[in-house]
Each structure stands twice: as structure tokens, then as C-alpha cells.
Design a protein around this motif. Sequence first.
Motif, PDB file in Angstrom:
ATOM      1  N   ARG A  58       0.561  -1.257  -0.373  1.00 33.73           N
ATOM      2  CA  ARG A  58       0.106  -0.228   0.014  1.00 33.73           C
ATOM      3  C   ARG A  58       0.456   1.102   0.303  1.00 33.73           C
ATOM      4  O   ARG A  58       0.771   2.458  -0.276  1.00 33.73           O
ATOM      5  CB  ARG A  58      -0.326   0.096   1.321  1.00 33.73           C
ATOM      6  CG  ARG A  58      -1.875   0.997   1.459  1.00 33.73           C
ATOM      7  CD  ARG A  58      -2.849   1.439   0.757  1.00 33.73           C
ATOM      8  NE  ARG A  58      -3.889   1.672   0.066  1.00 33.73           N
ATOM      9  CZ  ARG A  58      -3.916   3.114  -0.752  1.00 33.73           C
ATOM     10  NH1 ARG A  58      -3.594   3.209  -1.221  1.00 33.73           N
ATOM     11  NH2 ARG A  58      -4.643   4.267  -0.819  1.00 33.73           N
ATOM     12  N   GLU A  60       3.620   1.243  -0.874  1.00 32.74           N
ATOM     13  CA  GLU A  60       4.158   1.622  -2.624  1.00 32.74           C
ATOM     14  C   GLU A  60       3.754   2.184  -3.503  1.00 32.74           C
ATOM     15  O   GLU A  60       3.643   3.166  -4.426  1.00 32.74           O
ATOM     16  CB  GLU A  60       5.761   0.554  -3.413  1.00 32.74           C
ATOM     17  CG  GLU A  60       6.564   0.228  -1.969  1.00 32.74           C
ATOM     18  CD  GLU A  60       6.228  -1.563  -2.955  1.00 32.74           C
ATOM     19  OE1 GLU A  60       6.181  -2.087  -3.331  1.00 32.74           O
ATOM     20  OE2 GLU A  60       8.211  -2.032  -1.712  1.00 32.74           O
ATOM     21  N   GLU A  61       2.294   1.909  -2.859  1.00 38.50           N
ATOM     22  CA  GLU A  61       0.631   2.125  -4.125  1.00 38.50           C
ATOM     23  C   GLU A  61       0.591   3.969  -3.542  1.00 38.50           C
ATOM     24  O   GLU A  61       0.654   4.947  -5.061  1.00 38.50           O
ATOM     25  CB  GLU A  61      -0.187   1.178  -4.116  1.00 38.50           C
ATOM     26  CG  GLU A  61      -1.368   2.173  -4.873  1.00 38.50           C
ATOM     27  CD  GLU A  61      -2.917   1.501  -4.583  1.00 38.50           C
ATOM     28  OE1 GLU A  61      -3.678   1.754  -4.547  1.00 38.50           O
ATOM     29  OE2 GLU A  61      -2.498   0.719  -3.694  1.00 38.50           O
ATOM     30  N   SER A  64       4.119   5.942  -5.250  1.00 42.38           N
ATOM     31  CA  SER A  64       4.143   6.285  -6.680  1.00 42.38           C
ATOM     32  C   SER A  64       3.406   6.609  -7.910  1.00 42.38           C
ATOM     33  O   SER A  64       3.007   7.294  -8.529  1.00 42.38           O
ATOM     34  CB  SER A  64       3.303   4.419  -7.249  1.00 42.38           C
ATOM     35  OG  SER A  64       2.123   4.248  -7.279  1.00 42.38           O
TER      36      SER A  64
END
Length: 98
Positions: A58, A60-61, A64
Motif C-alpha cells: 500500500r 508503495e502504491e 508511486s
Amino acid sequence: MFVLELSYTAPLDAVDAVIPAHVAWLDEQYEKGFFLASGRKTPRDGGVILAVAENRARIEEVASGDPFIAAGVCEYRITEFVANKTAPELAQHRQTLS
């Protein structure tokens, strides 16, 4: 808990051009409860964000979605750690060692 370390990969003038979008994105993440603290590194070659999320995927999302990533002006290094001791203001984010 996570430490997100941003390292600039472009000259500061290119980074500065994206700062308004990056700050708006930061504000959104604070409102959603993901970010606890953030700021520039000294010397100014990137930044640091202290963040919380249910898991690494989560966070990392979330990372991004940073306009800095879309503009290609920085890279992220994400370090997960167990915050088993905190200041009283962060007590809700304390974790237990397993």
C-alpha cells in the motif's frame, strides 16, 4: 511504519518546477492519514517522509502517485520498521514486536 527517502535524479530547477504538484499530493496523503511528517534533506538532494499504511504494498502504491515520480525527478527508497516506542503524540501508531 515506513521511512520514505526521496533522492533527486534531476537538477533542482526541474524539481522546483514540480514542487506545487508535489506539495498538493503531500497534503492529500496527510488528509488520508498516510503521512506523519515530511521535509527536505540537508543538503537539498531529496526528502524524507515518515508514513503509515497497512502494508508495504500500500505504501508503495501511495509513493508511486507522487508527481515527482511522474516527472522523473526522484527515486524512492522505502524502509519499513516496527515503531515499538513513540512520542506520546504518535501513540496510536505504536507497534508490537512479534
